[in-house]
Design an enzyme around this catalytic site. Structure first.
Site, PDB file in Angstrom:
ATOM      1  N   LYS A   1       0.829  -1.203   0.000  1.00  0.00           N
ATOM      2  CA  LYS A   1       0.000   0.000   0.000  1.00  0.00           C
ATOM      3  C   LYS A   1       0.868   1.260   0.000  1.00  0.00           C
ATOM      4  CE  LYS A   1      -3.726  -2.361  -0.003  1.00  0.00           C
ATOM      5  NZ  LYS A   1      -4.558  -2.374  -1.224  1.00  0.00           N
TER       6      LYS A   1
ATOM      7  N   HIS B   1      -9.169  -8.274  -8.743  1.00  0.00           N
ATOM      8  CA  HIS B   1      -9.074  -8.009  -7.315  1.00  0.00           C
ATOM      9  C   HIS B   1      -9.702  -9.181  -6.545  1.00  0.00           C
ATOM     10  CE1 HIS B   1     -11.567  -6.662  -3.845  1.00  0.00           C
ATOM     11  NE2 HIS B   1     -10.484  -5.994  -3.493  1.00  0.00           N
TER      12      HIS B   1
HETATM   13 MG    MG Z   1      -6.415  -2.535  -4.953  1.00  0.00          MG
END
Ligand code: MG
Length: 395
Positions: A183, A321
């Site tokens: 992230k 995803h």
């Molecule tokens: Mg993502």
């Protein structure tokens, strides 16, 4: 052959982790069981699926609208013409009766859980893994090659450190992964750059690392991050701006020469078509990540894949995803480019059954019938709870 009962249970995700925008500790998932009247070995053959990860369970929508519409259908109305399987497209159509177009939000996930359970049910009726059922329905050979998978993680934790991040990547490498995603956007740029550099050093180069901003940045911040990350030549930059801000993505793609990725928060074929028309995505370079479990299931997903190809994209540019077994089967059945995996996080749904054998960055579905969710130890208890009710009265 007909559907006897449909049940839903809302299952909380385990863990206290966050990306740039969301803490997942309150997230839930709808696990759905569709019970048929076919009895084998004293048990009703039952399809099991869920609506992916990263949103919320939809018990209200399922119980008030979608399940009653399916249960109100006449016997035989939801079967394929030969009567040997349930028709996922007829289930999809029946669920969506009296629904207006547009506004593809939570209902897309509710319908998806139901529709995907039909695919699990059909595969179990054929006593085969779901990827074979999916491949046949899509007109493809039901064969499977080892599927490229990458370890998605690198979230922000309370008391986070580079040492913790390296430890996480190291555990993923021990499981057989060679590509990683972490992230960005949840810390200041300088700190994020340290995280990304640590991951690149660990992985042996930027081509093994992608980063995900989860839609956090405005255009100025997206461009700033893209400029700072450009020398690392990362595998891709994911969801740098709001998923519906196609102008931002178009501007970013003009400035950034390497791969961008987006699409996991688009919940319908028309939304994807708009992305393809207006977001400046580049065939042969950029990555699309739409997730059938968030976008009405496979009936609609097949149309989404066709729309991609009609716009010049190769289906191997689609890496859904989700990071769970259902999408592993979908990638295998449709010949998509690969998928993410969540080893150790988002339990009980994240990651695969042990038999899927991740090795050198690849995974394979097992031969278990359906999506094989029953093989995943973390899911056993919740499925057993649902099944015992779905099979009440069966001796
Ligand atoms: Mg993502």
């Amino acid at each position: 052959m007909h559907i006897v009962d449909i049940r839903e249970t809302s299952v909380p995700l385990q863990g206290d982790i966050a990306n740039a925008l969301v803490n997942f500790s309150e997230h839930t998932v709808s696990l759905v069981a569709v019970e048929s009247d076919v009895i084998r070995n004293g048990r009703a053959v039952t399809g099991i699926a869920f609506n992916s990860i990263g949103r919320f369970a939809q018990p209200g929508l399922l119980r008030e609208r979608f399940i009653p519409r399916i249960m109100a259908c006449k016997p035989g109305a939801l079967l394929e013409d030969d009567g040997r399987a349930f028709s996922a497209s007829k289930v999809h159509r029946a669920a969506m009766a009296n629904e207006k177009p547009g506004g593809h939000g939570d209902r897309a996930a509710a319908v998806a859980a139901l529709e995907l359970a039909i695919w699990d049910l059909n595969a179990k009726l054929e006593d085969e893994p779901a990827y074979r059922t999916i491949a046949r329905a899509a007109g493809r050979l039901p064969q499977v090659q080892p599927i490229p998978v990458y370890a998605a993680g690198g979230y922000y934790y309370p008391g986070d450190s580079l040492g913790r991040l390296r430890g996480e990547l190291s555990r993923a490498r021990d499981l057989g992964f060679v590509d990683y995603k972490i992230k960005i956007g949840g810390a200041p740029l300088a700190q994020d750059l340290q995280r990304v550099e640590a991951a690149v050093v660990f992985a042996g180069g930027g081509r093994h690392v992608s980063v995900d901003a989860n839609g956090r940045f405005d255009l100025a911040a997206a461009l700033q991050y893209a400029d700072a990350l450009r020398p690392m030549q990362l595998r891709w930059l994911e969801e740098m701006g709001d998923p519906l801000d196609y102008a931002l993505h178009a501007e970013l793609s003009r400035h950034y020469p390497h791969a961008l990725a987006t699409g996991e928060n688009l919940f319908s074929t028309p939304d994807t078509v708009n992305l393809l028309r207006f977001a400046g995505l580049r065939p042969g370079l950029d990555i699309l990540q739409m997730d059938a479990g968030l976008s009405y299931g496979l009936t609609e997903y097949l149309q989404t894949v066709a729309a991609m190809e009609a716009h010049g994209f190769d289906r191997r540019q689609l890496l859904p995803h989700g990071g769970h077994l259902i999408n592993l089967h979908i990638v295998a059945g449709l010949g998509l480019g690969g998928c993410e995996v969540y080893p150790g996080v988002f339990q009980p749904f994240g990651g695969y059954a042990a038999g899927c054998m991740v090795s050198q960055g690849h995974a394979l579905p097992t031969a278990a019938p359906g999506f094989g969710l029953e093989e995943k130890p973390e899911l056993k208890e919740v499925i057993a709870g649902l099944l015992s009710r779905a099979q009440r009265g069966v001796s």
